[in-house]
Scaffold this active site. Structure first.
Site, PDB file in Angstrom:
ATOM      1  CB  CYS A   2      17.003   4.699  25.370  1.00 36.22           C
ATOM      2  SG  CYS A   2      15.887   6.100  25.437  1.00 36.22           S
ATOM      3  NE  ARG A  53      11.114   8.671  23.775  1.00 37.14           N
ATOM      4  CZ  ARG A  53      10.263   9.642  23.511  1.00 37.14           C
ATOM      5  NH1 ARG A  53       8.981   9.363  23.325  1.00 37.14           N
ATOM      6  NH2 ARG A  53      10.671  10.896  23.425  1.00 37.14           N
ATOM      7  CG  LEU A  54      14.815   7.694  30.570  1.00 37.22           C
ATOM      8  CD1 LEU A  54      13.781   7.364  31.638  1.00 37.22           C
ATOM      9  CD2 LEU A  54      16.212   7.682  31.177  1.00 37.22           C
ATOM     10  CB  SER A  55      10.268  10.228  27.456  1.00 38.49           C
ATOM     11  OG  SER A  55       9.596   9.107  26.922  1.00 38.49           O
ATOM     12  CG  ASN A  78      20.839   4.260  24.386  1.00 35.39           C
ATOM     13  OD1 ASN A  78      20.385   5.107  25.142  1.00 35.39           O
ATOM     14  ND2 ASN A  78      21.868   3.496  24.723  1.00 35.39           N
ATOM     15  CD  GLU A  80      20.144  15.000  25.433  1.00 34.85           C
ATOM     16  OE1 GLU A  80      19.841  16.213  25.481  1.00 34.85           O
ATOM     17  OE2 GLU A  80      20.260  14.284  26.447  1.00 34.85           O
ATOM     18  CG  ASP A 103      17.591  13.790  20.624  1.00 34.30           C
ATOM     19  OD1 ASP A 103      16.446  13.354  20.821  1.00 34.30           O
ATOM     20  OD2 ASP A 103      18.583  13.341  21.219  1.00 34.30           O
TER      21      ASP A 103
END
Length: 311
Positions: A2, A53-55, A78, A80, A103
């Site tokens: 992200c 976004r990187l899912s 960005n 986790e 999250d």
């Protein structure tokens, strides 16, 4: 991975420019190939934020920006948050309402509940930009050790931020100047030291810090320093034996690996053959073997992992 970016006119004259933020997002498209999102409130034209976004978690349901219940708080994010399930349960008991299963939304509700004291609750790697409309406050933050980068530029009353420096230069109004004072360090070491960058007027937000922009000015808020206790840490004790330290370290590493296995997409591990990565591999294999109900990407990863390790 992200990526996030944005422009905030500290003078309040409405010089944010959504088109510039879209161009900045395009410059870091490689960080998030799965989609984008933008926030530019009509009642506050001095702010525009965007993200790529990187899912990873809640693939279908956590498109950004993310909002609180009345949409007075918006955030691009960005990273986790590894303990998000535990945080989510606690926040729901405190009568917070969640719209996603992801999250990132936990950060917004933690801010509602604790304000700038929210960071003590977080376990994860992150960089985020949070807009508090009621207080007209922008909060830019990076995690405790700076795993997720966030770069800043303040020029002529305009604050810009981005996950990569190249995003700044997608905005045609951003000056392009080399920082000659840091060039020797880069040529000597091949990387930058501290908060300075190769570009004049561009700096990195230090680990364990947030930048607070409100009332026309900015200030740094330090929420953690190396050596201080943190959630999940060993902390200070009156009497510590070598055996108890080893036992605590083993428990913490095991728990950390288990939290990192939370994912809605296939998992992977870079294995160098050293003690550290081999230890992580062993703990991952043990955790996945113990989960008799493992399905989907976790189960597939376990099979591939064991096969590669056996080779």
């Amino acid at each position: 991975m992200c990526g996030i970016c944005g422009v905030y006119d500290l003078s309040g004259h409405g010089r944010s420019g959504l088109s510039a933020v879209r161009a900045m997002c395009d410059a870091i498209k490689h960080r998030g190939p799965d989609g984008d999102g933008f926030y530019a409130p009509s009642d506050h034209p001095s702010l525009a934020m965007g993200m790529r976004r990187l899912s990873i978690i809640d693939v279908a349901g956590s498109d950004q920006p993310l909002y609180n219940e009345d949409r007075s708080i918006a955030m691009v994010f960005n990273g986790e948050i590894y303990n998000y399930k535990e945080l989510r349960r606690t926040l729901m008991q405190q009568e917070h309402t969640f719209r996603t299963q992801g999250d990132g939304e936990t950060i917004i509700h933690l801010y509602e509940q604790y304000g700038l004291d929210l960071f003590a609750q977080l376990r994860g790697m992150y960089a985020f930009a949070l807009w508090d409309a009621k207080n007209e406050r922008l909060v830019l933050a990076v995690d405790h050790i700076g795993m997720k980068p966030l770069y800043l530029s303040e020029r002529d009353g305009i604050l810009r931020f981005a996950s990569e420096t190249k995003a700044f230069f997608a905005d045609p109004s951003m000056p392009r100047e080399i920082n000659l004072e840091t060039l020797d360090a880069y040529m000597s070491f091949g990387y930058m030291i501290g908060a300075e960058t190769l570009f004049a007027g561009v700096r990195r937000l230090p680990p364990g810090h947030a930048l607070i922009a409100e009332k026309g000015s900015t200030r740094l808020h330090e929420f953690w320093t190396f050596g201080s206790d943190h959630i999940g840490g060993i902390g200070t004790r009156d009497y510590v034996t070598e055996e108890s330290l080893i036992d605590d370290a083993r428990k913490l590493i095991t728990e950390s690996v288990q939290l990192h296995l939370r994912s809605d997409v296939p998992l992977g591990l870079f294995l160098s053959g050293g003690v550290d990565s081999a230890s992580v591999l062993a703990l991952m294999s043990r955790a996945l073997s113990a989960d008799d109900q493992a399905e989907g990407p976790r189960q597939n990863f376990h099979r591939r992992l064991c096969h590669e390790f056996a080779r």
